[in-house]
Design a protein around this motif. Structure first.
Motif, PDB file in Angstrom:
ATOM      1  N   VAL A 100       5.134  -1.350   8.342  1.00 57.82           N
ATOM      2  CA  VAL A 100       5.028  -0.003   7.780  1.00 57.82           C
ATOM      3  C   VAL A 100       6.405   0.654   7.797  1.00 57.82           C
ATOM      4  O   VAL A 100       7.080   0.660   8.833  1.00 57.82           O
TER       5      VAL A 100
ATOM      6  N   THR B 146      -0.074   4.969   3.288  1.00 56.92           N
ATOM      7  CA  THR B 146      -1.029   4.235   4.126  1.00 56.92           C
ATOM      8  C   THR B 146      -2.052   5.131   4.825  1.00 56.92           C
ATOM      9  O   THR B 146      -3.157   4.676   5.125  1.00 56.92           O
TER      10      THR B 146
ATOM     11  N   GLY C 102       3.242  -1.405   4.147  1.00 55.04           N
ATOM     12  CA  GLY C 102       2.718  -0.059   3.978  1.00 55.04           C
ATOM     13  C   GLY C 102       3.867   0.925   3.867  1.00 55.04           C
ATOM     14  O   GLY C 102       4.862   0.803   4.598  1.00 55.04           O
TER      15      GLY C 102
ATOM     16  N   THR D 186      -4.076  -0.801   3.885  1.00 58.51           N
ATOM     17  CA  THR D 186      -3.163  -1.766   4.500  1.00 58.51           C
ATOM     18  C   THR D 186      -3.919  -2.776   5.363  1.00 58.51           C
ATOM     19  O   THR D 186      -3.674  -3.986   5.293  1.00 58.51           O
TER      20      THR D 186
ATOM     21  N   GLY E 146      -4.349   3.736   7.599  1.00 60.73           N
ATOM     22  CA  GLY E 146      -4.288   2.315   7.303  1.00 60.73           C
ATOM     23  C   GLY E 146      -5.450   1.617   6.631  1.00 60.73           C
ATOM     24  O   GLY E 146      -5.460   0.386   6.613  1.00 60.73           O
TER      25      GLY E 146
ATOM     26  N   VAL F 193       1.467  -7.042   9.175  1.00 62.80           N
ATOM     27  CA  VAL F 193       1.633  -5.680   8.655  1.00 62.80           C
ATOM     28  C   VAL F 193       2.988  -5.110   9.055  1.00 62.80           C
ATOM     29  O   VAL F 193       3.395  -5.196  10.213  1.00 62.80           O
TER      30      VAL F 193
ATOM     31  N   SER G 236      -3.173   1.746  -4.079  1.00 68.29           N
ATOM     32  CA  SER G 236      -2.809   3.093  -3.643  1.00 68.29           C
ATOM     33  C   SER G 236      -3.893   4.099  -4.001  1.00 68.29           C
ATOM     34  O   SER G 236      -4.463   4.063  -5.090  1.00 68.29           O
TER      35      SER G 236
ATOM     36  N   ASP H  13       0.872  -1.180   0.000  1.00 60.28           N
ATOM     37  CA  ASP H  13       0.000   0.000   0.000  1.00 60.28           C
ATOM     38  C   ASP H  13       0.903   1.223   0.000  1.00 60.28           C
ATOM     39  O   ASP H  13       1.695   1.413   0.927  1.00 60.28           O
TER      40      ASP H  13
ATOM     41  N   THR I 288      -1.054   3.377  11.655  1.00 58.60           N
ATOM     42  CA  THR I 288      -1.301   2.128  10.934  1.00 58.60           C
ATOM     43  C   THR I 288      -0.776   0.939  11.729  1.00 58.60           C
ATOM     44  O   THR I 288      -1.453  -0.086  11.855  1.00 58.60           O
TER      45      THR I 288
ATOM     46  N   GLU J 123       4.789   5.017   3.998  1.00 55.94           N
ATOM     47  CA  GLU J 123       4.193   6.269   4.470  1.00 55.94           C
ATOM     48  C   GLU J 123       5.298   7.228   4.906  1.00 55.94           C
ATOM     49  O   GLU J 123       6.176   6.847   5.690  1.00 55.94           O
TER      50      GLU J 123
END
Length: 205
Positions: free
Chosen positions: A112, A67, A87, A73, A70, A110, A129, A64, A98, A89
């Protein structure tokens, strides 16, 4: 507006968390948002359309781009519980939200990262996205140049872009850019139109 500078790395001002009820992958959940991020009131229109229109995500490693707190994500993580969900970001506050929301929802798959921290050897089977159009054309083009070539063979990316913010011209630019840099490897098309948004599909051969 609090989200005018959601693409800042370190938002100014005190962080006051906010609990918001949203629907993620068919389940009603409560997430934490706050000021200084994109769409703190919940799932924005563009993201909601992407979630409604994009085909089910596939693959072992998915991405993603941008994010926020989130929504994409978290959806990817719930729909692909065995996948590695990445993710990306730039906003540190959004990135942490997130992570916190994933933990609160029991989503252990997950990760990030800031853009420069994503492991360089990763390629992605699915990319979703709602790209940050308002960062300006040069920055947006740089984002797409960075991440679209990291689609794995057979991978698909889905980008939601508002028509009046240049979705058609972005589609043409992206097709030309990818063909110039990677001849014969990518196909860019309009996957769906909904309300004032288009969903662009980038497919890697």
């Amino acid at each position: 507006m609090a989200n005018e500078h959601y693409f800042s790395e370190t938002p100014a001002g005190e962080f006051t968390p906010r609990q918001v009820k949203v629907r993620i992958a068919g389940e009603d959940v409560t997430v934490t948002t706050g000021p200084g991020i994109f769409s703190p009131a919940g799932i924005d229109k563009g993201t909601a359309i992407l979630l409604a229109e994009a085909p089910a995500p596939e693959g072992a490693t998915v991405l993603d781009i941008g994010t926020g707190w989130g929504p994409l994500t978290l959806t990817l993580a719930k729909e692909l519980p065995q996948a590695r969900v990445i993710g990306v970001e730039v906003n540190e506050r959004s990135a942490q939200l997130t992570r916190d929301n994933a933990t609160a929802l029991g989503l252990g798959n997950v990760e990030v990262y800031s853009p420069e921290s994503v492991p360089a050897d990763l390629s992605f089977d699915t990319i979703w996205s709602n790209p940050p159009i308002r960062v300006g054309k040069d920055v947006l083009h740089g984002i797409l140049r960075t991440w679209m070539p990291r689609l794995a063979p057979g991978g698909r990316a889905y980008l939601v872009v508002q028509k009046n913010l240049g979705s058609d011209s972005l589609q043409k630019w992206l097709a030309h850019e990818l063909e110039s840099a990677h001849p014969g490897e990518f196909e860019v098309s309009r996957y769906a139109t909904s309300k004032s948004f288009r969903i662009l599909e980038v497919a890697r051969a």
